[in-house]
Design a protein around this motif. Structure first.
Motif, mmCIF file in Angstrom:
data_model
loop_
_atom_site.group_PDB
_atom_site.id
_atom_site.type_symbol
_atom_site.label_atom_id
_atom_site.label_comp_id
_atom_site.label_asym_id
_atom_site.label_seq_id
_atom_site.Cartn_x
_atom_site.Cartn_y
_atom_site.Cartn_z
ATOM 1 N N LYS A 119 -0.316 -2.806 13.003
ATOM 2 C CA LYS A 119 0.248 -1.544 12.536
ATOM 3 C C LYS A 119 0.272 -0.504 13.649
ATOM 4 C CE LYS A 119 -1.136 -2.416 7.755
ATOM 5 N NZ LYS A 119 -2.106 -2.105 6.682
ATOM 6 N N LYS A 135 3.517 1.618 15.157
ATOM 7 C CA LYS A 135 3.517 3.082 15.200
ATOM 8 C C LYS A 135 3.689 3.610 16.614
ATOM 9 C CE LYS A 135 0.558 5.197 12.392
ATOM 10 N NZ LYS A 135 -0.700 5.508 11.675
ATOM 11 N N TRP A 145 5.229 -0.474 4.043
ATOM 12 C CA TRP A 145 4.279 0.173 4.958
ATOM 13 C C TRP A 145 5.020 0.830 6.119
ATOM 14 C CZ3 TRP A 145 3.123 0.261 10.018
ATOM 15 C CH2 TRP A 145 1.975 0.977 10.385
ATOM 16 N N ASN A 195 4.954 4.737 7.090
ATOM 17 C CA ASN A 195 4.075 5.085 8.209
ATOM 18 C C ASN A 195 4.738 5.090 9.585
ATOM 19 O OD1 ASN A 195 1.132 5.052 6.949
ATOM 20 N ND2 ASN A 195 2.253 3.340 6.042
#
Length: 236
Positions: A182, A186, A213, A217
């Motif tokens: 993740k 990002k 997700w 995000n």
């Protein structure tokens, strides 16, 4: 999906009877139907470079799949490619047309041993780029040596691109692998999300949770890593 028409999947094992993916034509068609049901409308078939597997067989079977899905009115296009395990012979075999690039472009989906060293992957990246190809590291989350000291960014800056499996985002804050994956999304280090689908009962295409997700995000990268970057390959 908001932001683009559909998803493009650049890493799949839907070619029947050639590797550890689909076992039959029927299973290939079922996998494609499952993928389409989740918004995937273009798929690059990337079987492993198995011993005695010839490019002609892959292309022939991809043509069969395209004919069958047209007959069954499944809204999807299948393209030829391969997941190539990198070795000292890879460049020579690519130049001799013994391996397939992605959708007849200059992009290649390249795989390494999970324990491959950082220096080995740097060397491979240099060789691939010098030969005129663009390397896309398959399931980059598997290479432990790239998790140290900004090594991922160093190879990215050399010209490599990274593909991550949708399933690797599964897990909460105590799952160190999911957290690393993740964070890479990002930080903008990932260029492609893909299913790496194999079989209807093992590693089947599931993208909804990961898409949710990313949308919540890392929304500024959503379209690029699920559609735009892959579409650029198809346009080559």
């Amino acid at each position: 999906m908001e932001g683009n028409e559909y998803l493009i999947d650049i890493h799949t094992h839907i070619v029947f009877g050639v590797d550890d993916g689909a076992r039959s034509l029927e299973e290939s068609l079922k996998l494609i139907d499952m993928a389409v049901g989740q918004g995937i409308k273009a798929i690059i078939a990337t079987p492993h470079n198995m011993p005695n597997l010839k490019c002609e067989e892959i292309i022939e079977k991809v043509n069969i799949l395209n004919e069958k899905i047209k007959e069954e009115s499944i809204d999807c296009n299948i393209y030829s490619g391969q997941e190539i395990f990198y070795s000292k012979d890879t460049i020579d075999l690519l130049k001799k047309k013994k391996y397939l690039t992605l959708a007849d472009s200059n992009y290649i989906l390249v795989e390494f041993d999970p324990e491959a060293t950082f220096n080995y992957m740097k060397m491979a990246t240099r060789e691939i780029i010098f030969a005129g190809y663009i390397p896309i590291f398959a399931h980059v989350e598997r290479y432990s040596s790239l998790r140290k000291n900004k090594r991922l960014e160093e190879i990215r800056d050399m010209g490599a691109l990274f593909q991550m499996n949708y399933g690797s985002l599964k897990g909460g804050i105590f799952n160190t692998n999911a957290c690393w994956c993740k964070r890479q999304i990002k930080e903008g280090n990932i260029s492609f999300m893909a299913t790496d689908m194999h079989r209807i009962d093992s590693r089947e295409p599931k993208v909804a949770d990961a898409l949710s997700w990313i949308s919540n995000n890392a929304s500024k990268y959503l379209q690029a890593i699920t559609y735009d970057n892959a579409n650029a390959i198809l346009q080559k």
